[in-house]
Motif scaffolding. Sequence first.
Motif, short mmCIF file in Angstrom:
data_model
loop_
_atom_site.label_atom_id
_atom_site.label_comp_id
_atom_site.label_asym_id
_atom_site.label_seq_id
_atom_site.Cartn_x
_atom_site.Cartn_y
_atom_site.Cartn_z
N PHE A 7 -6.51 7.08 0.56
CA PHE A 7 -6.42 5.63 0.66
C PHE A 7 -7.53 5.11 1.56
CE2 PHE A 7 -2.20 7.22 -0.20
CZ PHE A 7 -1.72 6.36 -1.17
N SER A 26 2.25 10.51 -0.07
CA SER A 26 2.86 9.54 -0.97
C SER A 26 1.85 9.01 -1.99
CB SER A 26 3.42 8.38 -0.14
OG SER A 26 3.93 7.39 -0.98
N GLU A 27 2.33 8.57 -3.13
CA GLU A 27 1.47 7.95 -4.14
C GLU A 27 1.17 6.50 -3.82
OE1 GLU A 27 -0.12 9.20 -6.91
OE2 GLU A 27 0.46 11.13 -6.10
N THR A 28 2.01 5.89 -2.99
CA THR A 28 1.79 4.51 -2.57
C THR A 28 1.88 4.44 -1.05
OG1 THR A 28 4.14 3.96 -2.75
CG2 THR A 28 2.78 3.56 -4.70
N ALA A 30 2.35 1.29 1.92
CA ALA A 30 2.48 -0.12 2.29
C ALA A 30 1.55 -0.41 3.48
CB ALA A 30 3.92 -0.44 2.66
N GLN A 56 -6.08 0.34 -0.33
CA GLN A 56 -6.59 0.63 -1.66
C GLN A 56 -6.47 2.13 -1.89
OE1 GLN A 56 -10.59 -0.78 -1.19
NE2 GLN A 56 -10.13 -2.65 -2.31
N LYS A 57 -5.92 2.49 -3.02
CA LYS A 57 -5.81 3.91 -3.36
C LYS A 57 -7.07 4.33 -4.08
CE LYS A 57 -2.98 7.28 -5.75
NZ LYS A 57 -1.84 7.48 -6.63
#
Length: 86
Positions: A7, A26-28, A30, A56-57
Amino acid sequence: MFDKPRFIISFILGNQPQSRTLEHDSETLAPVEAEALVKQTFPELKGASMTDVQVQKRIKLNRPGFSRHLASSLRNVFQTLPVTAD
């Protein structure tokens, strides 16, 4: 290229834009979690007061015809596109 998701964390610190890159399981992610991870990972930011935290990933492009060096790949694509008149 990389195993864990990466990220790009962008933020404002002392009225100056900054960013850091980090990996996370994690894939996301916050913005609140990202801020905590940045402060934990980078000692110089431990007590920092950040604003406007954005996440931003980074994704791995693995498409035929595109090298890992995206900028040069795009330059080559734009140089080889035919020009058409309207």
